[in-house]
Design a protein around this motif. Structure first.
Motif, PDB file in Angstrom:
ATOM      1  N   UNK A   1      -2.139  89.415  65.638  1.00 11.24           N
ATOM      2  CA  UNK A   1      -1.475  90.032  64.247  1.00 11.24           C
ATOM      3  C   UNK A   1      -2.787  90.854  63.994  1.00 11.24           C
TER       4      UNK A   1
ATOM      5  N   UNK B   1      -5.276  84.163  63.633  1.00 11.86           N
ATOM      6  CA  UNK B   1      -4.503  85.076  64.559  1.00 11.86           C
ATOM      7  C   UNK B   1      -4.996  85.315  65.852  1.00 11.86           C
TER       8      UNK B   1
ATOM      9  N   UNK C   1       6.726  91.587  63.418  1.00 12.51           N
ATOM     10  CA  UNK C   1       5.584  90.642  62.785  1.00 12.51           C
ATOM     11  C   UNK C   1       6.440  89.369  62.459  1.00 12.51           C
TER      12      UNK C   1
ATOM     13  N   UNK D   1       5.697  85.641  63.533  1.00 15.02           N
ATOM     14  CA  UNK D   1       5.654  84.372  62.728  1.00 15.02           C
ATOM     15  C   UNK D   1       6.377  83.003  62.937  1.00 15.02           C
TER      16      UNK D   1
ATOM     17  N   UNK E   1      -0.196  82.637  61.361  1.00 14.00           N
ATOM     18  CA  UNK E   1      -0.747  83.843  61.144  1.00 14.00           C
ATOM     19  C   UNK E   1      -0.853  84.274  59.774  1.00 14.00           C
ATOM     20  N   UNK E   2      -2.112  84.653  59.773  1.00  9.27           N
ATOM     21  CA  UNK E   2      -2.307  85.233  58.119  1.00  9.27           C
ATOM     22  C   UNK E   2      -2.101  86.777  58.212  1.00  9.27           C
ATOM     23  N   UNK E   3      -2.008  87.247  56.906  1.00  6.35           N
ATOM     24  CA  UNK E   3      -1.757  88.473  56.754  1.00  6.35           C
ATOM     25  C   UNK E   3      -3.187  89.277  56.551  1.00  6.35           C
ATOM     26  N   UNK E   4      -3.870  89.835  57.818  1.00  9.89           N
ATOM     27  CA  UNK E   4      -5.140  90.446  57.774  1.00  9.89           C
ATOM     28  C   UNK E   4      -5.317  91.617  57.260  1.00  9.89           C
ATOM     29  N   UNK E   5      -4.275  92.535  57.137  1.00  9.76           N
ATOM     30  CA  UNK E   5      -4.145  93.827  56.766  1.00  9.76           C
ATOM     31  C   UNK E   5      -3.391  93.926  55.293  1.00  9.76           C
ATOM     32  N   UNK E   6      -3.505  94.888  54.619  1.00 12.84           N
ATOM     33  CA  UNK E   6      -3.127  95.201  53.121  1.00 12.84           C
ATOM     34  C   UNK E   6      -1.453  95.154  53.666  1.00 12.84           C
TER      35      UNK E   6
ATOM     36  N   UNK F   1       0.373  93.919  56.126  1.00  7.56           N
ATOM     37  CA  UNK F   1       0.898  92.587  56.324  1.00  7.56           C
ATOM     38  C   UNK F   1       1.160  91.666  55.110  1.00  7.56           C
ATOM     39  N   UNK F   2       0.256  91.972  54.195  1.00 10.53           N
ATOM     40  CA  UNK F   2       0.394  91.238  52.817  1.00 10.53           C
ATOM     41  C   UNK F   2       1.510  91.461  51.945  1.00 10.53           C
TER      42      UNK F   2
ATOM     43  N   UNK G   1       4.241  92.756  53.712  1.00 11.31           N
ATOM     44  CA  UNK G   1       5.236  92.188  54.356  1.00 11.31           C
ATOM     45  C   UNK G   1       5.452  90.906  53.765  1.00 11.31           C
ATOM     46  N   UNK G   2       4.563  90.137  53.729  1.00  7.72           N
ATOM     47  CA  UNK G   2       4.693  88.617  53.233  1.00  7.72           C
ATOM     48  C   UNK G   2       5.343  88.633  51.863  1.00  7.72           C
TER      49      UNK G   2
ATOM     50  N   UNK H   1      -6.587  84.438  46.698  1.00  9.63           N
ATOM     51  CA  UNK H   1      -6.706  85.509  47.922  1.00  9.63           C
ATOM     52  C   UNK H   1      -5.713  86.634  47.637  1.00  9.63           C
ATOM     53  N   UNK H   2      -4.594  86.504  47.597  1.00 10.10           N
ATOM     54  CA  UNK H   2      -3.630  87.520  46.800  1.00 10.10           C
ATOM     55  C   UNK H   2      -4.037  88.141  45.654  1.00 10.10           C
TER      56      UNK H   2
END
Lengths: 352, 577
Positions: free
Chosen positions: A303, A347, B343, B347, B353-358, B360-361, B363-364, B410-411
């Motif tokens: 990811x 990831x 994505x 998951x 899996x963590x949201x690495x990018x903005x 992806x965040x 999306x969560x 974090x968010x």
């Protein structure tokens, strides 16, 4: 602190031990030492219990205690329709006959419970090897040697045939007209497919399997419906074949291949696999489902900014860091194409 | 200073929170006469392959905690409990768990509306899956009941029915079914039978079924027609749930010898939510938790809220949620993401899996929105569901707790708030508290062990509101002034703001502060559930007091791009504030 990650196996020749297990208890049909092929049934369980309750005492016109003395079958026994299950001899003889083909589940309390055998769910070996150990009521562990690669998704089917590298390998997408009658009985290998119609075409032609790098989510429903195994090696978005997988995949043309495209199970570590049997007299390294991240280990990114790429671990910093999204966590430094990037530890997966 | 920890109460607690994906270790200790959270360690849970032993993940989380706190809590993998003379170790280890599959339960009752429903109600607040339910009017014959029992493979069968000294006929039929079913289950998988019916049948049940099933007797759930008694059945079910987890979670059994108290995360979360609401003297509450593998909704009066748990989540729980997923809507949340659906599927395979990018965040956040809305519209009472659809969350829910996924540290707080507001659309004024430190479940189990410690922690900066929210709605035109809001606190000059239609506006009131709010609506406009001006005391939060003048119900542009632009603009405004 060790960070454990799942292992994506890409091994041209290995010794693998796989656990094959029913989802619910049933009957195991193999014993240790048995040689099995990928379509062999190693265990079965009723898809659905359909029972017939036979009141022996009432049918024979005797007391429940007496009725059991008249029963001619025992639990576990398979009977055919019309077989006599209990009998009261004499001038006015009475009989209890099996109303259907079935297995006697229970005898007691003046009754016989018969399980109608209509449809049994088989557990197939999914690999070519030797039964190492039986798991009572559930299945067996099988050892095998040969080529072994694990993927990320499967449509639940198992089959095998001769591997065929399509023009859509290693890049490109397989079109409907790319599947012709000459592919009947083959396991096709492509980077991806153009759409659901390609999958249906494969079924019409009678291919034995489809091995792809990635599948678009839109065609997953169609992939679940086709009768042959569809196995996804890399993921669901445009993802190239892992560079470690490419040379192994290139060697699959015209080789006997087995696709065990069952759904992954995180609890047991089970992942769908591609297998090609090959006898080996050397001591082989046993493949593993997971391991700790270490410097120089090869990993694939699942990811983020460098999704789908593979690299080598350079360092695992001991303090958490902030990701571009704002979240914080442990990261791993990777070298990908001579560039060093940081990626959240969860990831990545190991490639062995 | 009655709230200072006395000498006898100064215990050091290690609270372990083992989830499906993550294991957290919280250390609570006394500092300057008050209990405080010393630190949190976090590591991936290790109950699945390859390690298949929860203890490894626990050890890693604790090692991290040792690194943070400088304390020694274990020695070569052995826990130091209680603390030794050198101050190493902890006095008590408490545990909350939220992993493993739901317990499969079959319920048998006499009348559907009495004993069966009571038995099912006893399972509320528990992570169970009711795989079969029987009652005398279900029109199933004996063979069909047998088949259903065998096909659904329950781990627990609850048999209830009959008032004490009342009718026995139907129960005797069930006894016969269960007698016949027993030998048909493989011995190792024979379900536990819990009897919670007519007391006068205890001896008969024990005599006829006691040797066939592991048998537990609970008090009758319906001792009389007008009385319902669920507590004892709940107690027995909870014991069974713990057995179920011991069976399904490798390594758990080996840990329990050191653990003084163990509760499920959902029960502990509920306890903490009630505790916090009670401290603030509110009457109604709403709690929403979206985890990796399970999610829950808590709603109703603080003294007896309802809880609904579903196997949905942002990790492997996405698989169960997939049939409800609205792909178009998801794309509108995560427009910058090049492959949002791909994505989502990744998951389901790799829930950690963590949201690495903005992108992806976002999306969560979109997934959180959908799961949250689904829970609200599935589980609130019918009248409230209609209200939520037509307007928003009723004003009586003035105390709201959210936790899990995107509400963790974090968010960015503004994004966490925006996601919560879009799901809930509260009328307000409502206090919105996000469990940023994932502290609620540990706090719940701690509160059961040491109320004073929990009180101290509940007043710490880790448990502060995100914001107090007030909705402005009615006939509004974008950009026009629709209300005047004024805050006054601490002898300071007041803070006034003209609220514009379609905007989210934040008035800075720091966490821990209380202020008097005076709000005057424009023509044809309402403030929260009220008509006319509003005077209320409000609590500060990380984002202060947020006035949501986007209308109720929230209407977003249909075009995904416009929707995404709009959402980002609101986020920008909140961040600026």
């Amino acid at each position: 602190m060790p960070f454990y990650r799942p292992v994506r196996n890409i091994q041209a020749l290995t010794r693998v031990s796989v656990t094959r297990r029913l989802s619910a208890p049933g009957r195991v049909l193999v014993k240790p030492g048995d040689r099995v092929s990928f379509l062999d049934r190693i265990a079965v369980r009723p898809r659905k219990h359909e029972l017939r309750l036979l009141n022996v005492a009432e049918e024979l016109g005797v007391a429940p205690g007496q009725a059991m003395k008249r029963v001619l079958v025992r639990p576990g026994q398979i009977v055919a329709e019309g077989d006599i299950l209990a009998e009261k001899p004499g001038l006015f003889a009475r009989r209890v006959k099996a109303p259907t083909r079935g297995r006697v589940l229970y005898v007691g309390r003046g009754t016989i419970v018969l399980q109608h055998i209509a449809d049994e769910e088989p557990l197939l070996a999914g690999i070519v090897g030797e039964v190492e150990e039986v798991i009572p009521n559930y299945g067996a562990r099988i050892v095998a040697s040969g080529l072994y690669m694990t993927g990320v998704w499967g449509n639940g089917r198992i089959d095998g045939g001769i591997g065929y590298l399509t023009p859509a390998f290693p890049t490109g997408v397989l079109e409907e007209d790319g599947i012709t009658l000459e592919h009947r009985g083959s396991v096709l290998i492509a980077q991806s497919v153009a759409g659901a119609e390609v999958l249906r075409r494969g079924e019409e032609v009678g291919i034995k399997g489809l091995l792809v790098g990635y599948l678009n989510p839109e065609v997953l429903t169609a992939a679940r419906r086709v009768a042959y195994p569809v196995l996804v090696l890399e993921g669901f978005a445009e993802m190239p074949f892992t560079d470690a997988a490419l040379p192994v995949l290139q060697g699959l043309d015209r080789r006997d291949l087995v696709l065990c495209a069952e759904a992954p199970d995180r609890k047991t570590g089970h992942r769908p696999w591609v297998f090609s049997p090959q006898e080996s007299y050397e001591a082989l390294r046993t493949s593993r489902a997971g391991a700790a991240l270490e410097p120089e280990a090869r990993v694939r990114v699942l990811r983020g900014r460098v999704r789908g790429q593979t690299g080598r671990v350079v360092e695992i910093p001991s303090e958490p860091r902030r990701f571009p999204s704002g979240l914080q966590g442990y990261m791993v430094k990777l070298r990908i194409n001579e560039e060093v990037v940081e990626v959240p530890v969860p990831n990545v997966e190991l490639v062995e | 200073m009655t709230e200072r920890a006395s000498v006898v109460q100064t215990e050091r607690y290690l609270v372990l929170d083992i989830g499906h994906v993550w294991t957290r270790a919280f250390l609570f200790d006394v500092a300057e006469g008050r209990y405080a959270l010393v630190g949190v360690g976090r590591a991936p849970s290790t109950w699945e392959a390859p390690l298949q032993d929860v203890r490894e993940g626990v050890l890693q989380a604790v090692e991290q905690l040792e690194h943070i706190s400088g304390l020694v809590l274990e020695h070569e993998g052995e826990w130091i409990v209680p603390r030794d003379a050198g101050g190493r170790g902890v006095d008590k280890i408490l545990l909350v768990t939220s992993l493993g599959p739901p317990m499969r339960v079959a319920a048998m009752g006499v009348l559907e509306s009495f004993s069966l429903n009571s038995a099912l109600r006893a399972m509320h607040n528990m992570y169970v899956q009711v795989v079969a339910a029987f009652h005398v009017n279900d029109e199933l014959n004996m063979v069909q009941r047998l088949e259903r029992l065998l096909n659904t493979r329950p781990e627990v069968i609850v048999l209830a029915g009959g008032t004490d000294e009342g009718a026995q006929g139907a129960l005797r039929e069930y006894i016969q079914v269960l007698e016949l079913a027993a030998p048909l289950f493989p011995k190792a998988d024979r379900p536990t039978l819990i009897y919670a019916g007519n007391r006068s049948l205890h001896a008969l049940i024990t005599q006829r079924l006691g040797s066939l099933y592991p048998l537990q007797i609970a008090e009758n759930v319906r001792p009389t027609l007008d009385r319902e008694h669920l507590a004892d059945l709940r107690r027995v079910l909870l014991e069974q749930q713990k057995k179920h987890l011991r069976r399904h979670v490798p390594g758990l059994e080996g840990m329990l010898a050191y653990v003084q108290r163990w509760d499920s995360a959902e029960r502990a979360w509920r306890f903490a939510a009630q505790w916090l609401a009670g401290m603030h003297g509110v009457s109604h509450m709403l709690g929403l938790y979206i985890g990796a593998g399970r999610s829950w909704l808590l709603h109703g009066p603080v003294t007896a809220p309802h809880m609904h748990i579903e196997p949905y989540g942002l990790g492997h729980g996405l698989q169960a949620f997939a049939p409800h997923l609205d792909e178009t809507q998801l794309q509108a949340w995560a427009l910058q993401h090049d492959a949002p659906l791909a994505d989502v599927y990744m998951k389901t395979v790799y829930p950690e899996l963590l949201p690495e990018t903005e992108a992806e965040l976002w999306l969560e956040c979109g997934l959180t929105y959908q799961i949250g809305r689904h829970l609200l519209l599935q589980h609130l009472p019918a009248g409230e569901r209609r209200y939520v659809r037509g307007r928003g969350l009723p004003g009586r829910y003035n105390w709201i707790l959210v936790g899990g996924g995107v509400w963790q540290n974090g968010t960015p707080p503004a994004q966490a708030l925006l996601t919560a507001l879009d799901i809930l659309q509260p009328e307000g004024p409502a206090v919105l508290l996000a469990d940023r430190a994932q502290l609620l479940a540990p706090l719940g189990v701690l509160a059961q062990e040491n109320a004073l410690a929990a009180t101290h922690i509940a007043r710490s900066p880790h448990v502060l509101p995100l914001a107090t929210v007030l909705a402005v709605w009615g006939r509004m035109r974008g950009g026009r002034p629709v209300a005047e809001v004024r805050l006054q606190w601490d002898e300071r000059p007041g803070l006034s703001q003209t609220v514009l239609a379609g905007e989210l506006q934040a008035l800075g009131l720091p966490p821990g502060y209380r202020a008097q709010m005076e709000a005057r609506p424009g023509r044809n406009v309402r403030l929260g559930a009220r008509t006319g001006p509003l005077r209320a005391e409000v609590l500060g939060g990380w984002l202060g007091v947020v006035v949501d003048a986007r209308g109720r119900p929230l209407r977003l542009p249909e075009d995904p791009k416009a929707q995404q632009r709009q959402r980002r603009e609101w986020l920008r405004r909140l961040q600026v504030a």
